[in-house]
Design a protein around this motif. Structure first.
Motif, PDB file in Angstrom:
ATOM      1  N   VAL A 185       3.864  -7.578  10.097  1.00 27.22           N
ATOM      2  CA  VAL A 185       4.313  -6.535   8.932  1.00 27.22           C
ATOM      3  C   VAL A 185       3.821  -6.773   7.571  1.00 27.22           C
ATOM      4  O   VAL A 185       3.761  -6.129   6.692  1.00 27.22           O
ATOM      5  CB  VAL A 185       5.854  -6.119   8.858  1.00 27.22           C
ATOM      6  N   VAL A 186       3.898  -8.187   7.351  1.00 22.76           N
ATOM      7  CA  VAL A 186       3.459  -8.880   6.133  1.00 22.76           C
ATOM      8  C   VAL A 186       2.000  -8.554   5.830  1.00 22.76           C
ATOM      9  O   VAL A 186       1.467  -8.211   4.906  1.00 22.76           O
ATOM     10  CB  VAL A 186       3.720 -10.244   6.095  1.00 22.76           C
ATOM     11  N   ARG A 187       1.385  -8.835   7.093  1.00 17.74           N
ATOM     12  CA  ARG A 187      -0.374  -8.412   6.821  1.00 17.74           C
ATOM     13  C   ARG A 187      -0.640  -7.137   6.584  1.00 17.74           C
ATOM     14  O   ARG A 187      -1.540  -6.530   5.927  1.00 17.74           O
ATOM     15  CB  ARG A 187      -1.105  -8.960   8.168  1.00 17.74           C
ATOM     16  N   GLN A 188       0.286  -6.212   7.441  1.00 14.27           N
ATOM     17  CA  GLN A 188      -0.074  -4.685   7.055  1.00 14.27           C
ATOM     18  C   GLN A 188       0.152  -4.245   5.516  1.00 14.27           C
ATOM     19  O   GLN A 188      -0.613  -3.559   4.842  1.00 14.27           O
ATOM     20  CB  GLN A 188       0.731  -3.817   8.015  1.00 14.27           C
ATOM     21  N   CYS A 189       1.369  -4.972   4.985  1.00 18.38           N
ATOM     22  CA  CYS A 189       1.462  -4.706   3.522  1.00 18.38           C
ATOM     23  C   CYS A 189       0.531  -5.323   2.646  1.00 18.38           C
ATOM     24  O   CYS A 189       0.083  -4.508   1.593  1.00 18.38           O
ATOM     25  CB  CYS A 189       2.874  -5.367   2.989  1.00 18.38           C
ATOM     26  N   LEU A 190      -0.092  -6.302   2.920  1.00 18.49           N
ATOM     27  CA  LEU A 190      -1.244  -6.793   2.132  1.00 18.49           C
ATOM     28  C   LEU A 190      -2.475  -6.020   2.357  1.00 18.49           C
ATOM     29  O   LEU A 190      -3.257  -5.782   1.297  1.00 18.49           O
ATOM     30  CB  LEU A 190      -1.423  -8.305   2.730  1.00 18.49           C
ATOM     31  N   LEU A 191      -2.565  -5.520   3.375  1.00 17.20           N
ATOM     32  CA  LEU A 191      -3.885  -4.578   3.801  1.00 17.20           C
ATOM     33  C   LEU A 191      -3.714  -3.326   2.782  1.00 17.20           C
ATOM     34  O   LEU A 191      -4.658  -2.767   2.254  1.00 17.20           O
ATOM     35  CB  LEU A 191      -4.006  -4.249   5.090  1.00 17.20           C
ATOM     36  N   ARG A 192      -2.378  -2.796   2.925  1.00 20.78           N
ATOM     37  CA  ARG A 192      -2.210  -1.561   2.044  1.00 20.78           C
ATOM     38  C   ARG A 192      -2.294  -1.860   0.648  1.00 20.78           C
ATOM     39  O   ARG A 192      -2.872  -0.912  -0.011  1.00 20.78           O
ATOM     40  CB  ARG A 192      -0.838  -1.118   2.284  1.00 20.78           C
ATOM     41  N   ALA A 193      -1.904  -2.889   0.090  1.00 22.10           N
ATOM     42  CA  ALA A 193      -2.045  -3.264  -1.335  1.00 22.10           C
ATOM     43  C   ALA A 193      -3.503  -3.557  -1.698  1.00 22.10           C
ATOM     44  O   ALA A 193      -4.101  -3.075  -2.710  1.00 22.10           O
ATOM     45  CB  ALA A 193      -1.361  -4.818  -1.491  1.00 22.10           C
ATOM     46  N   MET A 194      -4.258  -3.958  -0.529  1.00 20.48           N
ATOM     47  CA  MET A 194      -5.764  -3.888  -1.110  1.00 20.48           C
ATOM     48  C   MET A 194      -6.470  -2.642  -1.072  1.00 20.48           C
ATOM     49  O   MET A 194      -7.440  -2.674  -2.025  1.00 20.48           O
ATOM     50  CB  MET A 194      -6.328  -4.870   0.094  1.00 20.48           C
ATOM     51  N   ILE A 195      -6.292  -1.578  -0.473  1.00 20.74           N
ATOM     52  CA  ILE A 195      -6.916  -0.518  -0.425  1.00 20.74           C
ATOM     53  C   ILE A 195      -6.146   0.615  -1.407  1.00 20.74           C
ATOM     54  O   ILE A 195      -6.456   1.660  -1.685  1.00 20.74           O
ATOM     55  CB  ILE A 195      -7.180   0.090   1.077  1.00 20.74           C
ATOM     56  N   SER A 196      -4.908   0.198  -1.934  1.00 18.53           N
ATOM     57  CA  SER A 196      -4.076   1.189  -2.685  1.00 18.53           C
ATOM     58  C   SER A 196      -4.781   1.152  -4.276  1.00 18.53           C
ATOM     59  O   SER A 196      -5.380   0.358  -4.559  1.00 18.53           O
ATOM     60  CB  SER A 196      -2.662   0.672  -2.783  1.00 18.53           C
ATOM     61  N   CYS A 197      -4.476   2.482  -4.626  1.00 15.70           N
ATOM     62  CA  CYS A 197      -5.059   2.516  -5.992  1.00 15.70           C
ATOM     63  C   CYS A 197      -4.084   2.136  -7.173  1.00 15.70           C
ATOM     64  O   CYS A 197      -4.130   2.282  -8.397  1.00 15.70           O
ATOM     65  CB  CYS A 197      -5.505   3.904  -6.446  1.00 15.70           C
ATOM     66  N   GLN A 198      -2.618   2.012  -6.403  1.00 12.47           N
ATOM     67  CA  GLN A 198      -1.532   1.440  -7.586  1.00 12.47           C
ATOM     68  C   GLN A 198      -1.446   0.044  -7.781  1.00 12.47           C
ATOM     69  O   GLN A 198      -2.317  -0.514  -7.276  1.00 12.47           O
ATOM     70  CB  GLN A 198      -0.192   2.003  -6.641  1.00 12.47           C
TER      71      GLN A 198
END
Length: 377
Positions: A185-198
């Motif tokens: 779940v932590v790695r998923q959050c990191l991945l989402r943060a990398m591709i997020s425009c926020q």
């Protein structure tokens, strides 16, 4: 000449020793500043405080109970719960009377401070990670964003702007247990943060078993996204309604008397010039006799704070109120807040360059109101 008239001391001088239980029960009804003022009433009272080993644990328990009773608006409940959770962890880590005193003072201050909401996207990530922890997918709940646990000791707009931009890269940090680095779940959050425009949070990994009162080494900040340029200014302030004691109550009258008696002993306030229009520089002075008392109290919970890093300008560290010693150490290591001097009017520093050491960086506002930094090395 007649014999000199001898004056017998007041019975109140020995009151703490003659009636220790009653004296302690009275103290527990008071706020922390009044309790500290009681200590300077006379030398006997000061000796009782020095010898006491239980007063602050009792005061801390009362402050915790008061903190738990604080009510928040619905949109601020998550932020308050995050801050409350960290403070309760720190309370459980207290073992000495000095730690109990520090926590009692900190908790009382927290219950009076306004709460606001910022970094909404980070708070959503925090909520997801907390849910994962409750489902057993993480070893420890994460903590953040760091801005929840920081406050400025000075409310001057120029100081707030300088401190805000100085700490902008770090106020959106999220602290995660180092055992959860490889959690799915932590790695998923990191991945989402990398591709997020926020605005993506910065990640800090910590050994949660070592607690928050210690000052162990800080893990490197893991950066997966460019740092935010500005702090979120959309703040929702929440001024809590404080319970005001009746002016006819015993605790109110006793508190007023102690404040009146000890008012003469209050130290000069730092940065008084920030509330005036005369100058942006004021040397930090000490009261006569402080050195002798400091020598007597080395190793005591009541020993005074270390001297300022600079005689003319305070550092960001000295102006920052931080809930946790560990978070403070992290900001020292990552942002160098102990070496950044705050000068509201940047041009004023040119008059004192010879008094500023090469190890410092000066931060202030230029003539256009833009924050500038100047290395003195």
């Amino acid at each position: 000449m007649g014999d000199a008239v001898s004056v017998s001391p007041s019975p109140l001088v020995k009151f703490p020793f003659s009636h220790p239980d009653s004296f302690q029960k009275i103290l527990i009804l008071l706020d922390t500043s009044t309790i500290l003022n009681c200590r300077v009433v006379c030398t006997d009272w000061r000796d009782w405080f020095t010898a006491s080993k239980t007063i602050w644990s009792s005061v801390s328990s009362r402050m915790v109970a008061r903190m738990l009773q604080r009510k928040m608006r619905t949109e601020l409940e998550q932020v308050w719960d995050i801050r409350l959770g960290l403070l309760l962890k720190m309370v459980n880590e207290c073992w000495t009377e000095e730690q109990e005193m520090t926590m009692a003072i900190r908790i009382e201050r927290v219950t009076r401070q306004p709460i606001w909401c910022e970094f909404d996207d980070t708070l959503k990530v925090i909520s997801q990670l907390h849910q994962a922890f409750y489902r057993g997918l993480m070893a420890s709940p994460c903590v953040g964003p760091v801005c929840i646990f920081l406050r400025s000791k000075v409310a001057h707009p120029s100081v707030l702007k300088v401190m805000g931009e100085t700490l902008a890269r770090h106020v959106n940090c999220v602290i995660i247990d180092e055992r959860d680095k490889e959690a799915g779940v932590v790695r998923q959050c990191l991945l989402r943060a990398m591709i997020s425009c926020q605005q993506a949070p910065r990640w800090v990994f910590k050994d949660m078993d070592l607690g928050w009162l210690g000052e162990e080494e800080v893990e490197d900040v893991q950066q997966y996204q460019p740092e935010p340029e500005d702090c979120n200014d959309n703040q929702i302030s929440d001024e809590p309604e404080e319970l005001t004691p009746s002016k006819f109550s015993f605790s109110y009258i006793l508190s007023s008397i102690f404040k009146l008696v000890s008012g003469l002993f209050s130290p000069l306030k730092l940065w008084r010039m920030l509330t005036t229009s005369q100058s942006d520089v004021m040397p930090v002075t000490t009261l006569e006799g402080d050195e002798e008392e400091d020598e007597e109290e080395k190793g005591s919970p009541y020993s005074t704070a270390p001297p300022p890093a600079h005689d003319l300008f305070p550092t960001v560290l000295e102006l920052l109120d931080c809930d946790s010693p560990w978070l403070k150490k992290m900001l020292i290591e990552k942002a160098g807040i102990d070496k950044i001097l705050v000068v509201p009017k940047f041009k004023e520093v040119t008059k004192h360059m010879k008094d500023v050491g090469a190890q410092f960086t000066v931060a202030g506002l230029d003539m256009f109101g833009i924050v500038r930094q100047l290395g003195c090395g």
